[in-house]
Scaffold this motif. Structure first.
Motif, PDB file in Angstrom:
ATOM      1  N   GLU A   4       1.498  14.056   8.392  1.00 20.95           N
ATOM      2  CA  GLU A   4       1.238  12.622   8.432  1.00 20.95           C
ATOM      3  C   GLU A   4       2.287  11.854   7.629  1.00 20.95           C
ATOM      4  O   GLU A   4       2.784  10.806   8.069  1.00 20.95           O
ATOM      5  CB  GLU A   4      -0.163  12.357   7.881  1.00 20.95           C
ATOM      6  CG  GLU A   4      -0.604  10.903   7.955  1.00 20.95           C
ATOM      7  CD  GLU A   4      -2.000  10.713   7.402  1.00 20.95           C
ATOM      8  OE1 GLU A   4      -2.264   9.636   6.857  1.00 20.95           O
ATOM      9  OE2 GLU A   4      -2.813  11.663   7.492  1.00 20.95           O
ATOM     10  N   ASP A 208      -6.598   1.175  14.364  1.00 20.40           N
ATOM     11  CA  ASP A 208      -5.482   0.482  13.739  1.00 20.40           C
ATOM     12  C   ASP A 208      -4.205   1.109  14.292  1.00 20.40           C
ATOM     13  O   ASP A 208      -3.932   2.288  14.054  1.00 20.40           O
ATOM     14  CB  ASP A 208      -5.567   0.659  12.220  1.00 20.40           C
ATOM     15  CG  ASP A 208      -4.425  -0.017  11.466  1.00 20.40           C
ATOM     16  OD1 ASP A 208      -3.384  -0.326  12.084  1.00 20.40           O
ATOM     17  OD2 ASP A 208      -4.560  -0.211  10.246  1.00 20.40           O
ATOM     18  N   HIS A 210      -1.268   0.960  13.495  1.00 22.11           N
ATOM     19  CA  HIS A 210      -0.243   1.331  12.520  1.00 22.11           C
ATOM     20  C   HIS A 210      -0.721   2.437  11.588  1.00 22.11           C
ATOM     21  O   HIS A 210       0.004   2.838  10.680  1.00 22.11           O
ATOM     22  CB  HIS A 210       0.178   0.099  11.699  1.00 22.11           C
ATOM     23  CG  HIS A 210       0.690  -1.024  12.541  1.00 22.11           C
ATOM     24  ND1 HIS A 210       1.747  -0.876  13.418  1.00 22.11           N
ATOM     25  CD2 HIS A 210       0.284  -2.312  12.650  1.00 22.11           C
ATOM     26  CE1 HIS A 210       1.968  -2.031  14.027  1.00 22.11           C
ATOM     27  NE2 HIS A 210       1.093  -2.906  13.589  1.00 22.11           N
ATOM     28  N   ASP A 211      -1.915   2.925  11.826  1.00 16.93           N
ATOM     29  CA  ASP A 211      -2.497   3.988  11.008  1.00 16.93           C
ATOM     30  C   ASP A 211      -2.220   5.316  11.709  1.00 16.93           C
ATOM     31  O   ASP A 211      -2.861   5.648  12.712  1.00 16.93           O
ATOM     32  CB  ASP A 211      -3.998   3.746  10.840  1.00 16.93           C
ATOM     33  CG  ASP A 211      -4.667   4.747   9.902  1.00 16.93           C
ATOM     34  OD1 ASP A 211      -4.237   5.911   9.860  1.00 16.93           O
ATOM     35  OD2 ASP A 211      -5.647   4.361   9.237  1.00 16.93           O
ATOM     36  N   LYS A 213      -2.785   8.423  10.926  1.00 14.97           N
ATOM     37  CA  LYS A 213      -3.913   9.352  10.973  1.00 14.97           C
ATOM     38  C   LYS A 213      -4.916   8.942  12.045  1.00 14.97           C
ATOM     39  O   LYS A 213      -5.394   9.777  12.820  1.00 14.97           O
ATOM     40  CB  LYS A 213      -4.591   9.411   9.609  1.00 14.97           C
ATOM     41  CG  LYS A 213      -5.774  10.379   9.549  1.00 14.97           C
ATOM     42  CD  LYS A 213      -6.422  10.386   8.170  1.00 14.97           C
ATOM     43  CE  LYS A 213      -7.616  11.329   8.125  1.00 14.97           C
ATOM     44  NZ  LYS A 213      -8.276  11.312   6.777  1.00 14.97           N
ATOM     45  N   ALA A 214      -5.233   7.643  12.103  1.00 17.24           N
ATOM     46  CA  ALA A 214      -6.201   7.162  13.084  1.00 17.24           C
ATOM     47  C   ALA A 214      -5.692   7.360  14.507  1.00 17.24           C
ATOM     48  O   ALA A 214      -6.455   7.720  15.412  1.00 17.24           O
ATOM     49  CB  ALA A 214      -6.510   5.693  12.834  1.00 17.24           C
TER      50      ALA A 214
END
Length: 276
Positions: A4, A208, A210-211, A213-214
């Motif tokens: 990540e 999101d 820009h996340d 992990k998400a």
């Protein structure tokens, strides 16, 4: 598989390169390229079974960029993945260059010519249907801009995808809430997006955009529901990563001058320092 943290650092590097080549070309869609690049980063570095070596294989995954005007983000990622030498991008938008302002199949790694909005999803539906008919295991991904949703072809395609139970298809909406002349709500309101697609028979998740992990978790969960096409609504910020570009309509296709470019790179270098 990249970690990540490595992916977050990769996004910063991609943003710097997007700005570099847009400034060099004196043309480009800066805001939308910066808003979607995290999505492309995760797709190409963690999800897609596609590479320069297997690009002619009938079993490769397909990625189709419906929001073709933000091709700079795609070019930068494809160059990083070895589809062509990055130096080729020094010819971006120049006479006789294949690296024009919208995706073209003359560039290695580009699946389909796009740019006329509303075409990517219909093409992707046909491609996913072909996989089902040919009993192929590949998956189809397409990235749409939220500003192209008023195009009627998208909704015909959405109906068709659900009718044929295309659970090998994932559409991602770069939901930065702005388009060339203003907010999507003011220009042509298509909200709420989630309930519209659900009513057309899609399984929907919101993340999101820009996340890292998400995004990885959302793609890992595909298909969201067996027998249904999947939609990821990625909430993003136009111009993400550069403070004076964020959420600003003027940067839809604005090109930074020398001082603005230097300021933007300084900000991104600051973000990279925080990552490291």
């Amino acid at each position: 598989m990249m970690t990540e943290k490595e992916l977050i650092a990769k996004s910063v590097k991609y943003r710097k390169k997007i700005l570099k080549y847009i400034v060099g070309a004196k043309a480009g869609h800066t805001g939308g390229s910066l808003s979607c690049v995290d999505i492309l980063n995760v797709l190409y570095n963690s999800v897609l079974n596609v590479s320069s070596e297997n690009f002619t294989s009938p079993d490769r995954d397909r990625y189709i960029q419906s929001k073709g005007h933000c091709v700079e983000a795609l070019y930068v990622v494809l160059a990083d993945k070895g589809f062509f030498p990055e130096d080729d991008l020094n010819t971006l938008c120049q006479y006789k260059s294949h690296y024009i302002g919208h995706p073209t199949r003359k560039v290695h790694g580009v699946e389909q010519n796009t740019g006329a909005l509303g075409h990517g999803l219909p093409i992707s539906v046909g491609t996913a249907l072909a996989a089902k008919m040919d009993d192929k295991a590949y998956h189809v991904f397409t990235l749409l801009g939220d500003g192209e949703l008023p195009e009627g072809s998208n909704w015909e395609a959405a109906l068709t995808a659900a009718h044929y139970k295309l659970d090998n298809l994932c559409a991602i909406i770069d939901n930065n809430k702005l388009q060339i002349t203003g907010t999507n709500a003011d220009v042509c309101n298509t909200y709420p997006i989630d309930s519209k697609f659900e009513s057309f028979g899609w399984a929907v998740k919101e993340v999101d955009g820009h996340d890292i992990k998400a995004l990885k978790e959302a793609f890992a969960a595909l298909p969201f529901e067996k027998g249904k096409p999947s939609l990821i609504i990625a909430h993003t910020i136009k111009g993400k990563g550069v403070s004076f570009m964020e959420n600003s309509v003027k940067w839809h296709h604005g090109v930074p001058d020398k001082e603005q470019y230097e300021t933007a790179i300084e900000e991104l270098d600051g973000i990279m320092t925080g990552v490291n």
